[in-house]
Design a protein around this motif. Structure first.
Motif, PDB file in Angstrom:
ATOM      1  N   PHE A  51       0.936  -1.194   0.220  1.00 57.33           N
ATOM      2  CA  PHE A  51       0.104  -0.038  -0.373  1.00 57.33           C
ATOM      3  C   PHE A  51       0.834   1.384  -0.068  1.00 57.33           C
ATOM      4  N   ARG A  55       0.491   4.080  -2.860  1.00 55.89           N
ATOM      5  CA  ARG A  55      -0.364   5.215  -2.303  1.00 55.89           C
ATOM      6  C   ARG A  55       0.719   6.377  -2.629  1.00 55.89           C
ATOM      7  N   MET A  96      -6.121   1.120  -8.113  1.00 56.72           N
ATOM      8  CA  MET A  96      -6.254   1.984  -6.829  1.00 56.72           C
ATOM      9  C   MET A  96      -6.521   3.441  -7.428  1.00 56.72           C
ATOM     10  N   TRP A 161      -9.617   4.096  -2.833  1.00 56.77           N
ATOM     11  CA  TRP A 161     -10.275   2.813  -2.964  1.00 56.77           C
ATOM     12  C   TRP A 161      -9.642   1.932  -3.929  1.00 56.77           C
ATOM     13  N   VAL A 162      -9.818   0.576  -3.927  1.00 54.20           N
ATOM     14  CA  VAL A 162      -9.590  -0.261  -5.046  1.00 54.20           C
ATOM     15  C   VAL A 162     -10.794  -0.486  -5.868  1.00 54.20           C
ATOM     16  N   SER A 307      -3.990  -2.779   3.911  1.00 57.25           N
ATOM     17  CA  SER A 307      -4.177  -2.156   2.477  1.00 57.25           C
ATOM     18  C   SER A 307      -3.503  -2.875   1.382  1.00 57.25           C
TER      19      SER A 307
END
Ligand code: 1HN
Length: 348
Positions: A51, A55, A96, A161-162, A307
């Protein structure tokens, strides 16, 4: 009639293949093994997207273009087995998505069905059929096929979000259509929670007609509902040796999976619990919601924290070990495979 066999078979055969190719003909015997293998041999590989670094790159993309410019600002999970294939497993698209404060992702619709699994932010929304739902971490949100949908948020923080879409199955059948709406943002026509009231309260309208055909009428499977249910079951039952504790999401009208082609479930593995090995024909995408788990798949071990996203394609042996109490969300093409009567699994 007898046939004289060639003296130099491979050369003569190749000459023959060259001769029939312009006629758009080919020898089955050269292709047969690959066409009907004794068992699935996925060209896709198990892979983990951490994640943190993902991100960071997504936020960098956020500085390059707006959600509106991008239409959907998403970093696609590219399975290393097919770079550029826009797929996490053989059939599933996943990525993502980022919505920054004040941004909208304009309304469109397509024949692929979509799910959102929320990682970050508590004031993101998506709208379907004139109703908005507010999305919190852990919520599993449905976009039925051919339903208008737009997204936005009311926060001063990023919403992430995915996405999971069955679009490769739709494209395989050559049945993909899409449209943009003249209204970038759907007019809100319903009170938030209306679809929950009708369908997610253990009740149903009289003469209920499914509003989205074969897709669940539940719009948002709230984590605040799913988590306590899972933990209660965990307290009552022994974990399944191969699955741990698991509850699947259902369409209340049928008892089946929430979407025609996509299955989804939630797993709890108590700290220290290790599953036995299992393999399945569905291609699975796992998202660690809480805790930490080691996932061994196809001979690789992934240490997965909150995540992180892990793709496990068809027919790879896997097992999981929770180093901390762990909750995992999984989606897969099992719903499609069951309808086609081709789903298989093996445990050891
Ligand atoms: C889509 O409609 C969304 O609505 C996200 O958020 C990702 C990827 C491919 C095709 C359509 C969305 C998508 C997508």
């Amino acid at each position: 009639m007898s046939v004289a066999f060639a003296e130099n078979p491979s050369k003569d055969r190749q000459k023959f293949y060259d001769k029939i190719a312009p006629q758009n003909l080919a020898p089955l015997w050269e292709a047969l093994k690959g066409l009907v293998p004794p068992e699935p041999k996925s060209k896709f590989v198990p892979h983990q997207w951490k994640f943190g670094p993902t991100r960071e790159l997504l936020m960098e993309a956020g500085g390059l273009l707006t959600a509106e410019e991008a239409e959907r600002r998403v970093l696609v999970f590219e399975n290393p087995g097919l770079p550029g294939g826009s797929r996490i497993t053989a059939t599933m698209y996943s990525g993502m998505q980022l919505i920054l404060p004040g941004e909208i992702a304009a309304a469109h619709r397509h024949t692929a069905s979509a799910l959102r699994f929320v990682l970050e932010g508590s004031m993101g929304y998506t709208a379907v059929a004139g109703e908005r739902t507010t999305m919190d971490r852990g919520d599993f949100v449905i976009t039925p096929n051919w339903a208008w949908h737009d997204h936005g948020q009311h926060q001063d923080k990023p919403v992430i979000w995915v996405d999971g879409l069955d679009l490769h199955i739709i494209n395989f059948f050559e049945t993909a259509f899409s449209e943009h709406s003249n209204d970038k943002v759907q007019m809100v026509q319903k009170k938030e929670g209306e679809s929950d009231a009708r369908w997610a309260s253990n009740m149903a309208p009289f003469d209920a007609v499914s509003p989205f055909g074969a897709t669940t009428p539940i719009f948002n499977y709230k984590y605040s509902v799913a988590r306590p249910a899972l933990m209660t079951v965990t307290g009552a039952d022994k974990p399944d040796a191969h699955r741990g504790h698991a509850l699947r999401y259902t369409n209340p009208l049928t008892g089946g999976w929430p979407m025609p082609l996509i299955a989804a479930w939630l797993t709890h593995l108590p700290k220290g619990f290790e599953t036995r090995e299992m393999r399945c024909t569905d291609g699975q995408t796992m998202i660690v919601v809480e805790g930490e788990v080691e996932i061994e798949a196809g001979g690789k071990t992934f240490t997965c924290g909150e995540s992180d996203v892990i793709g496990v394609p068809s027919w790879h042996w896997r097992r999981m070990r929770a180093s901390k109490d762990a909750i995992i969300f999984t989606f897969s093409d099992r719903s499609a495979q069951e309808k086609l009567a081709i789903y298989r699994e093996e445990r050891r």
